[in-house]
Scaffold this active site. Structure first.
Site, PDB file in Angstrom:
ATOM      1  N   GLU A 105      19.173  10.887  13.646  1.00 49.30           N
ATOM      2  CA  GLU A 105      20.164  11.035  12.592  1.00 49.30           C
ATOM      3  C   GLU A 105      19.592  11.727  11.379  1.00 49.30           C
ATOM      4  OE1 GLU A 105      23.623   8.051  13.310  1.00 49.30           O
ATOM      5  OE2 GLU A 105      22.826   8.469  11.339  1.00 49.30           O
ATOM      6  N   CYS A 118      17.904  13.077   4.146  1.00 50.03           N
ATOM      7  CA  CYS A 118      17.008  12.108   4.781  1.00 50.03           C
ATOM      8  C   CYS A 118      16.770  12.582   6.219  1.00 50.03           C
ATOM      9  CB  CYS A 118      17.681  10.740   4.731  1.00 50.03           C
ATOM     10  SG  CYS A 118      16.664   9.444   5.417  1.00 50.03           S
ATOM     11  N   CYS A 125      10.483   4.746  17.145  1.00 46.61           N
ATOM     12  CA  CYS A 125       9.227   4.567  16.410  1.00 46.61           C
ATOM     13  C   CYS A 125       8.410   3.502  17.118  1.00 46.61           C
ATOM     14  CB  CYS A 125       9.502   4.131  14.962  1.00 46.61           C
ATOM     15  SG  CYS A 125       7.995   3.941  13.970  1.00 46.61           S
ATOM     16  N   CYS A 129       8.325  -2.443  12.864  1.00 45.69           N
ATOM     17  CA  CYS A 129       8.467  -3.282  11.666  1.00 45.69           C
ATOM     18  C   CYS A 129       9.638  -4.236  11.905  1.00 45.69           C
ATOM     19  CB  CYS A 129       8.713  -2.424  10.424  1.00 45.69           C
ATOM     20  SG  CYS A 129       7.337  -1.285  10.109  1.00 45.69           S
ATOM     21  N   CYS A 132      13.411  -3.283  10.891  1.00 44.31           N
ATOM     22  CA  CYS A 132      13.849  -1.893  11.040  1.00 44.31           C
ATOM     23  C   CYS A 132      14.504  -1.656  12.393  1.00 44.31           C
ATOM     24  CB  CYS A 132      12.650  -0.965  10.858  1.00 44.31           C
ATOM     25  SG  CYS A 132      13.049   0.756  11.198  1.00 44.31           S
ATOM     26  N   GLY A 179      11.532   7.224  12.544  1.00 42.00           N
ATOM     27  CA  GLY A 179      10.169   7.577  12.929  1.00 42.00           C
ATOM     28  C   GLY A 179       9.148   7.444  11.828  1.00 42.00           C
ATOM     29  N   GLU A 180       7.892   7.424  12.225  1.00 42.11           N
ATOM     30  CA  GLU A 180       6.767   7.371  11.286  1.00 42.11           C
ATOM     31  C   GLU A 180       6.180   8.784  11.198  1.00 42.11           C
ATOM     32  OE1 GLU A 180       5.152   5.525   8.948  1.00 42.11           O
ATOM     33  OE2 GLU A 180       3.936   7.333   8.904  1.00 42.11           O
ATOM     34  N   SER A 211       7.401   9.499   3.532  1.00 42.23           N
ATOM     35  CA  SER A 211       7.315   8.049   3.439  1.00 42.23           C
ATOM     36  C   SER A 211       6.538   7.521   4.643  1.00 42.23           C
ATOM     37  CB  SER A 211       8.735   7.463   3.446  1.00 42.23           C
ATOM     38  OG  SER A 211       8.692   6.057   3.566  1.00 42.23           O
ATOM     39  N   SER A 233       5.607   2.370   2.221  1.00 45.26           N
ATOM     40  CA  SER A 233       6.504   1.258   2.513  1.00 45.26           C
ATOM     41  C   SER A 233       5.690  -0.025   2.460  1.00 45.26           C
ATOM     42  CB  SER A 233       7.116   1.451   3.901  1.00 45.26           C
ATOM     43  OG  SER A 233       8.001   2.540   3.869  1.00 45.26           O
ATOM     44  N   LEU A 234       5.716  -0.695   1.313  1.00 45.57           N
ATOM     45  CA  LEU A 234       4.842  -1.860   1.119  1.00 45.57           C
ATOM     46  C   LEU A 234       5.512  -3.149   1.605  1.00 45.57           C
ATOM     47  CD1 LEU A 234       2.011  -2.437   0.007  1.00 45.57           C
ATOM     48  CD2 LEU A 234       3.081  -2.983  -2.183  1.00 45.57           C
ATOM     49  N   HIS A 235       6.627  -3.494   1.011  1.00 46.72           N
ATOM     50  CA  HIS A 235       7.493  -4.604   1.454  1.00 46.72           C
ATOM     51  C   HIS A 235       6.913  -6.009   1.299  1.00 46.72           C
ATOM     52  CE1 HIS A 235       9.721  -1.296   3.025  1.00 46.72           C
ATOM     53  NE2 HIS A 235       8.952  -1.117   4.070  1.00 46.72           N
ATOM     54  N   ASN A 312      19.312  -3.712   4.727  1.00 45.58           N
ATOM     55  CA  ASN A 312      20.566  -3.359   5.399  1.00 45.58           C
ATOM     56  C   ASN A 312      20.605  -4.069   6.752  1.00 45.58           C
ATOM     57  OD1 ASN A 312      21.685  -1.442   3.518  1.00 45.58           O
ATOM     58  ND2 ASN A 312      19.940  -0.159   4.048  1.00 45.58           N
ATOM     59  N   CYS A 355      20.359   3.234   4.600  1.00 38.12           N
ATOM     60  CA  CYS A 355      19.006   3.232   5.105  1.00 38.12           C
ATOM     61  C   CYS A 355      18.785   2.098   6.090  1.00 38.12           C
ATOM     62  CB  CYS A 355      18.083   3.060   3.911  1.00 38.12           C
ATOM     63  SG  CYS A 355      16.400   3.107   4.363  1.00 38.12           S
TER      64      CYS A 355
HETATM   65  N1  SAH Z   1       8.396   5.201   9.001  1.00 36.31           N
HETATM   66  C1  SAH Z   1       8.454   5.534   7.635  1.00 36.31           C
HETATM   67  C2  SAH Z   1       9.688   6.297   7.220  1.00 36.31           C
HETATM   68  C3  SAH Z   1      10.994   5.865   7.816  1.00 36.31           C
HETATM   69  S1  SAH Z   1      11.601   4.301   7.304  1.00 36.31           S
HETATM   70  C4  SAH Z   1       8.287   4.300   6.778  1.00 36.31           C
HETATM   71  O1  SAH Z   1       8.333   3.189   7.308  1.00 36.31           O
HETATM   72  O2  SAH Z   1       8.080   4.455   5.582  1.00 36.31           O
HETATM   73  C5  SAH Z   1      12.206   4.687   5.679  1.00 36.31           C
HETATM   74  C6  SAH Z   1      12.370   3.473   4.775  1.00 36.31           C
HETATM   75  O3  SAH Z   1      13.482   2.667   5.171  1.00 36.31           O
HETATM   76  C7  SAH Z   1      11.156   2.579   4.787  1.00 36.31           C
HETATM   77  O4  SAH Z   1      10.780   2.191   3.500  1.00 36.31           O
HETATM   78  C8  SAH Z   1      11.662   1.415   5.595  1.00 36.31           C
HETATM   79  O5  SAH Z   1      10.918   0.310   5.338  1.00 36.31           O
HETATM   80  C9  SAH Z   1      13.090   1.320   5.154  1.00 36.31           C
HETATM   81  N2  SAH Z   1      13.931   0.515   6.055  1.00 36.31           N
HETATM   82  C10 SAH Z   1      13.877   0.474   7.398  1.00 36.31           C
HETATM   83  N3  SAH Z   1      14.794  -0.386   7.881  1.00 36.31           N
HETATM   84  C11 SAH Z   1      15.447  -0.904   6.819  1.00 36.31           C
HETATM   85  C12 SAH Z   1      16.520  -1.837   6.675  1.00 36.31           C
HETATM   86  N4  SAH Z   1      17.099  -2.417   7.723  1.00 36.31           N
HETATM   87  N5  SAH Z   1      16.955  -2.106   5.430  1.00 36.31           N
HETATM   88  C13 SAH Z   1      16.391  -1.510   4.368  1.00 36.31           C
HETATM   89  N6  SAH Z   1      15.385  -0.639   4.429  1.00 36.31           N
HETATM   90  C14 SAH Z   1      14.906  -0.326   5.650  1.00 36.31           C
HETATM   91 FE1  SF4 Z   2       8.822   2.844  12.127  1.00 37.90          FE
HETATM   92 FE2  SF4 Z   2       9.229   3.080   9.450  1.00 37.90          FE
HETATM   93 FE3  SF4 Z   2      10.907   1.639  11.003  1.00 37.90          FE
HETATM   94 FE4  SF4 Z   2       8.438   0.743  10.530  1.00 37.90          FE
HETATM   95  S1  SF4 Z   2      10.075   1.058   8.992  1.00 37.90           S
HETATM   96  S2  SF4 Z   2       9.476   0.741  12.544  1.00 37.90           S
HETATM   97  S3  SF4 Z   2       7.272   2.624  10.502  1.00 37.90           S
HETATM   98  S4  SF4 Z   2      10.577   3.836  11.101  1.00 37.90           S
END
Ligand code: SAH
Ligand code: SF4
Length: 384
Positions: A105, A118, A125, A129, A132, A179-180, A211, A233-235, A312, A355
């Protein structure tokens, strides 16, 4: 990448090389290999990325003979759009099919004078995580450079905006789709190069953001070859919690990631840069005031701004989105500690473009998703 052998192969009826994904340097090498002058690369780049032309016959400043050669050995092939959805707030989303059948997408989010695209870097991926939806699909394959830059090309094409005078359809790009990006290093670097290249899209390096969830050795490498902006992406404010949310943290813990990110911006010529720290807020998991206080201490002296992303929801997850109050409380702690903090507002809600939940209805056949299906989820996967 392009070599004489490839070209001979193409001329002999092998696969044609897709020029859409070649950087200026690679395009120059391609023409040198063909026995042509290097400056042809500039002409062809402009046709493809400034004019949106894919048919060599329309490239009128190339001689007939060269156009015929190009048609025999090369092509300009953008990925295929499966569907396009427009949200009432102006967000536009495309579902794209890449060769081999994978789906990704791309989302364009207009915001005042800006429009942020985006972009996805992989089909699925591998990093899994916990919050995600892309991670839930498992990894299918890397996108090629043509498939990555092709998302920018398609977005501009869809507004019929290649010809000058229509204003910029895409002002910013974030590598935050599926993807990463650092696990598809060469293709992502080539595509970002084209985003920033004046003969292609000419977007300023501050407006192209990669990112990453923290692939530290690749980030160290990126510092030597790219000037794009960086988001991490710290979280979570500590390793114990981050290990649960972002499994790659077990390999490259927070201290390593912060050091690598600091080195990345220190390597840039432009000294005023900061890292964007992304923090997805999940109700009851990482959204408490004590997490915010711990984060404020962790990031002390780290050159950054913080972007809070309320989680989300998607079908395969039990996590919940925090309340508006919880988000405000978290935000306030960080602001009081002196940070610049933004909260990502959800856009394109009516088309599932937010997102982490970019479209549903991708039937995927990876082992990981079978695992989730076995655990009770259905086979409608949301992509994010
Ligand atoms: N793989 C990379 C880039 C893609 S994810 C990364 O992890 O940074 C892009 C962003 O969306 C990241 O910060 C990820 O943590 C966030 N993200 C993924 N799933 C999400 C969700 N369900 N709700 C909110 N943010 C999310
Ligand atoms: Fe992959 Fe980024 Fe999703 Fe983590 S947040 S699974 S690195 S796309």
């Amino acid at each position: 990448m392009t070599s004489n052998a490839d070209n001979l192969n193409s001329a002999a009826g092998g696969p044609r090389i897709n020029l859409l994904g070649l950087t200026l340097r690679q395009m120059e090498q391609f023409f040198l290999d063909l026995g042509e002058k290097k400056f042809r690369a500039q002409q062809v780049l402009k046709w493809i990325h400034h004019q949106g032309v894919t048919d060599f016959d329309e490239m009128t400043n190339l001689g007939r003979g060269l156009r015929e050669t190009l048609s025999a050995v090369a092509e300009v092939r953008p990925p295929e759009i499966v569907s396009q959805h427009d949200s009432s707030d102006g967000t536009r989303k495309w579902l794209i099919r890449v060769e081999g059948g994978g789906l990704v997408e791309t989302v364009l989010i207009p915001d005042g004078g800006r429009a942020t695209l985006c972009v996805s870097s992989q089909v699925g991926c591998s990093l899994d995580c916990s919050f995600c939806s892309t991670g839930k699909q498992g990894f299918q394959r890397d996108l090629t450079a043509a498939e990555i830059i092709g998302q920018v090309w398609l977005a501009i094409k869809s507004y019929d905006a290649f010809q000058a005078g229509k204003g910029r359809v895409v002002t910013n790009v974030v590598m935050m789709g599926m993807g990463e990006p650092l696990l598809n290093f060469d293709n992502v670097v080539a595509a970002m190069d084209l985003m920033m290249e004046d003969l292609a899209y000419g977007i300023s390096k501050r407006r192209v953001t990669l990112s990453t969830s923290g692939v530290v050795p690749a980030l160290d490498r990126l510092a030597r070859v790219s000037e794009a902006s960086l988001a991490i992406s710290l979280h979570a404010p500590n390793d114990a919690l981050r290990n649960e949310l972002v499994p790659i943290n077990r390999k490259y813990p927070i201290a390593m990631l912060l050091e690598s990110a600091r080195n990345y911006i220190a390597a840039q010529s432009d000294t005023k840069r900061v890292v964007t720290v992304e923090y997805t807020l999940i109700a009851g998991v990482n959204d408490q005031p004590e997490h915010a206080r711990e984060l404020a201490v962790l990031l002390r002296d780290f050159p950054c701004k913080i972007n809070l992303i309320p989680f989300n929801t998607f079908a395969q997850s039990d996590y919940r989105r925090p309340s508006g109050n919880a988000v405000s409380r978290f935000w306030q702690v960080l602001v009081d500690a002196g940070y610049i903090v933004t909260v990502r507002t959800t856009r394109g809600d009516d088309i599932s473009a937010a997102c982490g939940q970019l479209v549903g209805q991708v039937v995927d056949r990876t082992r990981r998703s079978e695992r989730y299906r076995a655990a009770g989820a259905d086979n409608i996967i949301q992509v994010g």
